[in-house]
Design a protein around this motif. Sequence first.
Motif, PDB file in Angstrom:
ATOM      1  N   LEU A   1      60.664  -7.595  62.404  1.00  0.00           N
ATOM      2  CA  LEU A   1      58.894  -7.478  62.902  1.00  0.00           C
ATOM      3  C   LEU A   1      59.126  -8.830  63.439  1.00  0.00           C
ATOM      4  CD1 LEU A   1      57.149  -5.329  60.731  1.00  0.00           C
ATOM      5  CD2 LEU A   1      58.117  -5.138  62.848  1.00  0.00           C
ATOM      6  N   GLN A   2      59.303  -9.648  64.499  1.00  0.00           N
ATOM      7  CA  GLN A   2      59.577 -11.274  64.819  1.00  0.00           C
ATOM      8  C   GLN A   2      58.052 -11.883  64.612  1.00  0.00           C
ATOM      9  OE1 GLN A   2      62.329 -12.585  65.351  1.00  0.00           O
ATOM     10  NE2 GLN A   2      62.933 -10.407  65.690  1.00  0.00           N
ATOM     11  N   PRO A   3      58.310 -13.225  63.811  1.00  0.00           N
ATOM     12  CA  PRO A   3      57.084 -13.950  63.749  1.00  0.00           C
ATOM     13  C   PRO A   3      55.996 -13.905  64.897  1.00  0.00           C
ATOM     14  CG  PRO A   3      59.356 -15.018  63.500  1.00  0.00           C
ATOM     15  CD  PRO A   3      59.453 -13.739  63.290  1.00  0.00           C
ATOM     16  N   ASP A   4      56.659 -13.910  66.341  1.00  0.00           N
ATOM     17  CA  ASP A   4      55.965 -14.519  66.973  1.00  0.00           C
ATOM     18  C   ASP A   4      55.672 -13.567  68.190  1.00  0.00           C
ATOM     19  OD1 ASP A   4      58.493 -14.049  67.911  1.00  0.00           O
ATOM     20  OD2 ASP A   4      59.120 -15.462  69.243  1.00  0.00           O
ATOM     21  N   ASP A   5      55.954 -12.196  67.255  1.00  0.00           N
ATOM     22  CA  ASP A   5      55.944 -11.302  68.204  1.00  0.00           C
ATOM     23  C   ASP A   5      53.818 -10.158  68.602  1.00  0.00           C
ATOM     24  OD1 ASP A   5      55.395  -8.456  69.249  1.00  0.00           O
ATOM     25  OD2 ASP A   5      56.947  -8.028  68.093  1.00  0.00           O
ATOM     26  N   GLU A   6      53.039 -10.854  69.602  1.00  0.00           N
ATOM     27  CA  GLU A   6      52.193 -10.377  69.532  1.00  0.00           C
ATOM     28  C   GLU A   6      51.628  -8.993  69.430  1.00  0.00           C
ATOM     29  OE1 GLU A   6      50.846 -13.007  73.023  1.00  0.00           O
ATOM     30  OE2 GLU A   6      50.473 -14.685  71.326  1.00  0.00           O
ATOM     31  N   THR A   7      52.685  -8.719  69.982  1.00  0.00           N
ATOM     32  CA  THR A   7      52.356  -6.516  69.873  1.00  0.00           C
ATOM     33  C   THR A   7      51.984  -6.407  68.398  1.00  0.00           C
ATOM     34  OG1 THR A   7      54.412  -6.084  69.692  1.00  0.00           O
ATOM     35  CG2 THR A   7      53.922  -5.980  71.736  1.00  0.00           C
ATOM     36  N   LEU A   8      52.762  -7.329  67.772  1.00  0.00           N
ATOM     37  CA  LEU A   8      52.461  -7.054  66.056  1.00  0.00           C
ATOM     38  C   LEU A   8      50.437  -7.330  65.896  1.00  0.00           C
ATOM     39  CD1 LEU A   8      55.754  -7.549  64.800  1.00  0.00           C
ATOM     40  CD2 LEU A   8      55.049  -5.167  64.603  1.00  0.00           C
ATOM     41  N   PRO A   9      50.329  -6.527  63.931  1.00  0.00           N
ATOM     42  CA  PRO A   9      48.713  -7.034  63.883  1.00  0.00           C
ATOM     43  C   PRO A   9      49.159  -8.269  62.871  1.00  0.00           C
ATOM     44  CG  PRO A   9      49.697  -5.581  62.556  1.00  0.00           C
ATOM     45  CD  PRO A   9      50.309  -5.636  63.407  1.00  0.00           C
TER      46      PRO A   9
END
Length: 493
Positions: free
Chosen positions: A441-449
């Motif tokens: 879960l990538q630290p810059d993934d804006e699809t994630l909370p």
Amino acid sequence: MTDARPPRLNTGSHDLPVSPALDAFMATAWAATPLPADLRVPAHDHTPARRARLSDAFPGERIIVPAGELKVRSNDDDYRFRPHSGYAWLTGLTGEDQVGHVLVLEPAGPEGHEPVLYLRPRSPRSAGHGADGSEFYRDRRYGEFWVGRRPDLAEAGRLTGLRTEHLDDLAKLLTGPSPATRVLAGVDPALDNATGRPGSGADRQADARLAAVLSELRLVKDAWEVAQLQLAVDHTVSGFEDAVRALPAALRHPRGERWIEGTFDLRARAEGNGTGYDTIAASGAHACVLHWTRNDGRLDPAQLLLLDAGVETDTLYTADITRTLPLSGTFSPVQRQAYELVLAAQDAGIAALRPGAAFRDFHRAAMQVIAEGLADWGVLRIPAGQSLREDSGLHRRYTLCGSGHMLGMDVHDCAQARADAYLDGVLEEGQVLTVEPGLYLQPDDETLPLELRGLGIRIEDDLVVTADGARLMSGALPRSVAGIEEWMGTLLG
């Protein structure tokens, strides 16, 4: 004043002139040091059947399998040598002294093939042997005083049960008329050149088929190989225990990941040949990089550590295990939630292992769990079933890679096997493989909370396919949240 001495070119860093007096002196007064007459390579009793199976695949053709050549790391410093796995599997020879050696299966009519091992024997230590006479103390790459003793031809024959010839005689074999020849190409550049590789398209196809068959013959492990892999797993378990005990010191160090790497690698080198691949010690968001081997990060007690490591035995069989550990000793609620999804996916994958099952079944089972979990969290914004279709795969943004691979003498074993025998094939009793689903879960993934960003979790275990399922070879390492917390607590006191 001008120096009239001729320049000395291409010298090694330790090269010094040798006077005739010293050369003569070095050729005298050496005691005999024979190897024990009963010494055999550990796989001695298993290699004849392996060679016979390869012989059956290519009747009437010459088969050439090299050990490989040294590779320069920097200037005059070479990487530590490891022979090619196919060569080691066929000969039982696994040591650093196999540089440049070549196994030839020479066609022998109805009897199949005669195996002949071409090698660089031990250098003589007496006068009258020309250039070889001083190799033992002057040659930094092959000299015994520089890199250690090699067997002589007779000793190598006893070790392996093979007919042995001097490596210099291989050139004679390769000149003039010869039978149809297949070469394990891309391993020894000098041998490739001597045999005209890469040659015609037909040669390339023939060589590719040899590489494929040699991989496919190694897909199913015999009982001796499974025991070697279990030994690798057992040593790896000890290495993971060492790493946990080292956490207090690693947490204090500015590059704690490397402290953990070094701790594990010490165990691997002490108990076996070393690591089977570069150790991954990835903390925090580094765990989202699938093959993170820089290992230069600081450890944070609030984060997780993903440790992916395996000991390679002296016989070159490697384990491949991953655990994701809470650096505080206890999973946070979010870490627990993500970890338990990956664990459930791994359980589903393991349950799918059995003879006759498609190789890809365990990956499909694991991905079913991952996709459903991501949909339940609201991260995957389409139904899991839709994402799992071949024309979609959106869940792969968060898991990306396959869920396992064959394991043996290579960490990604038998990789040259044809798809219908491996990736699109079915499992057989005696195959050894990993099951290793993960979430990245990538630290810059804006699809994630925000609370999920930067979490990387993989759980990887080694299993051997049995008559009715699969045996977990790495079961000595706990996998559950409670089991890991208890195990870490015990090791850390």
